[in-house]
Design a protein around this motif. Structure first.
Motif, PDB file in Angstrom:
ATOM      1  N   VAL A 101     121.800-112.536  28.767  1.00  0.00           N
ATOM      2  CA  VAL A 101     120.520-111.985  29.237  1.00  0.00           C
ATOM      3  C   VAL A 101     119.706-113.077  29.917  1.00  0.00           C
ATOM      4  N   ALA A 102     119.688-114.278  29.322  1.00  0.00           N
ATOM      5  CA  ALA A 102     118.941-115.391  29.922  1.00  0.00           C
ATOM      6  C   ALA A 102     119.532-115.769  31.283  1.00  0.00           C
ATOM      7  N   SER A 103     120.856-115.753  31.383  1.00  0.00           N
ATOM      8  CA  SER A 103     121.508-116.047  32.674  1.00  0.00           C
ATOM      9  C   SER A 103     121.124-115.009  33.723  1.00  0.00           C
ATOM     10  N   ALA A 104     121.157-113.741  33.329  1.00  0.00           N
ATOM     11  CA  ALA A 104     120.803-112.675  34.262  1.00  0.00           C
ATOM     12  C   ALA A 104     119.368-112.849  34.753  1.00  0.00           C
ATOM     13  N   ARG A 105     118.480-113.173  33.821  1.00  0.00           N
ATOM     14  CA  ARG A 105     117.060-113.341  34.164  1.00  0.00           C
ATOM     15  C   ARG A 105     116.880-114.512  35.136  1.00  0.00           C
ATOM     16  N   ALA A 106     117.556-115.635  34.839  1.00  0.00           N
ATOM     17  CA  ALA A 106     117.423-116.831  35.687  1.00  0.00           C
ATOM     18  C   ALA A 106     117.987-116.571  37.084  1.00  0.00           C
ATOM     19  N   LEU A 107     119.134-115.893  37.136  1.00  0.00           N
ATOM     20  CA  LEU A 107     119.752-115.601  38.439  1.00  0.00           C
ATOM     21  C   LEU A 107     118.889-114.643  39.251  1.00  0.00           C
ATOM     22  N   ARG A 108     118.307-113.666  38.585  1.00  0.00           N
ATOM     23  CA  ARG A 108     117.417-112.743  39.303  1.00  0.00           C
ATOM     24  C   ARG A 108     116.204-113.488  39.838  1.00  0.00           C
ATOM     25  N   ALA A 109     115.688-114.414  39.057  1.00  0.00           N
ATOM     26  CA  ALA A 109     114.539-115.206  39.506  1.00  0.00           C
ATOM     27  C   ALA A 109     114.896-116.033  40.735  1.00  0.00           C
ATOM     28  N   GLU A 110     116.186-116.387  40.834  1.00  0.00           N
ATOM     29  CA  GLU A 110     116.673-117.181  41.975  1.00  0.00           C
ATOM     30  C   GLU A 110     116.971-116.295  43.176  1.00  0.00           C
ATOM     31  N   GLY A 111     116.944-114.967  42.979  1.00  0.00           N
ATOM     32  CA  GLY A 111     117.158-114.044  44.093  1.00  0.00           C
ATOM     33  C   GLY A 111     118.418-113.207  44.010  1.00  0.00           C
ATOM     34  N   ALA A 112     119.188-113.346  42.931  1.00  0.00           N
ATOM     35  CA  ALA A 112     120.406-112.533  42.794  1.00  0.00           C
ATOM     36  C   ALA A 112     120.035-111.061  42.644  1.00  0.00           C
ATOM     37  N   GLU A 113     120.785-110.207  43.345  1.00  0.00           N
ATOM     38  CA  GLU A 113     120.485-108.781  43.363  1.00  0.00           C
ATOM     39  C   GLU A 113     121.666-107.919  42.941  1.00  0.00           C
TER      40      GLU A 113
END
Length: 228
Positions: free
Chosen positions: A76-88
């Motif tokens: 979940v933390a990885s998903a959150r960090a990647l989304r913050a970086e722009g992953a869609e």
């Protein structure tokens, strides 16, 4: 909808990504550590690849080899960090020890992704009951693709299953796109294309010299031409 097939290529870094895009890839799957069959890449790697290419990127959410979720909080933390970086867009898939889908983890991640599109990966090829898995996952927000070889051993063994599932496209549990990958070869394409399969995934096939070498733009171009 055009009849151009989607070609997705595994990229480990920006060099891979640039070569894959140059060869005609439509989308990249971003992973690290292919010795473990692909784990979540570092946020920095995603950022470097995002800056290097302009095609869609699907990022793996997987913390350990195998199909158990492991540390779900870390995922979940990885998903959150990647989304913050722009992953869609993302790739994920987890099974319980008995081969049923780990719905608790998948639903938690789907909620974290808030409607981002995602692929349920080859965990389906290890499921106790593929049809049941599809029906249990049907309707999850964002799920639009199954990456599958039709069998754990690869496309050679799974071809009959892939053709049968392609024929069911649109039925409950079969709405998602079939993305064929896992030991996929060029000579598999005619039968799959004739069955209406329109998305293909390559990793090793894009690296004629092996995983210790970068993606070959020429190899990707050969696949793009074969699909055209």
């Amino acid at each position: 909808m055009s009849n151009r097939a989607v070609l997705e290529v595994i990229a480990l870094n920006a060099e891979d990504a640039v070569a894959a895009q140059a060869g005609g890839a439509d989308r990249l799957e971003l992973v690290t550590d292919m010795a473990a069959d692909g784990l979540t890449p570092p946020r920095e790697t995603f950022a470097a690849i995002r800056a290097a290419v302009d095609i869609p990127l699907r990022v793996m959410l997987r913390a350990a080899d195998g199909f158990a979720a492991g540390d779900v909080d870390a995922l979940v933390a990885s998903a959150r960090a990647l989304r913050a970086e722009g992953a869609e867009e993302f790739v994920l898939g987890f099974l319980n020890p008995d081969g049923t889908p780990d719905l608790v983890t998948v639903e938690r991640l789907a909620a974290e992704l808030e409607g981002c599109r995602w692929t349920f990966h080859r965990a389906i090829d290890r499921a106790a009951d593929r049809d049941q898995l599809r029906k249990e996952l049907a309707g999850l927000p964002g799920l639009d693709t199954y990456l599958t070889a039709g069998a754990a051993e690869g496309v050679d063994a799974g071809l009959p299953v892939l053709l049968a599932e392609a024929a069911r496209r649109g039925e409950p549990g079969y709405e998602a796109q079939i993305l064929v990958g896992g030991g996929l070869r060029l000579d598999h394409l005619p039968a799959l294309r004739a069955a209406g399969v329109d998305a293909f995934h390559i990793g090793g096939a894009a690296r004629p010299n092996g995983w210790s070498f970068p993606v070959s733009a020429a190899a990707v171009e050969d696949w793009r031409e074969a699909l055209s």
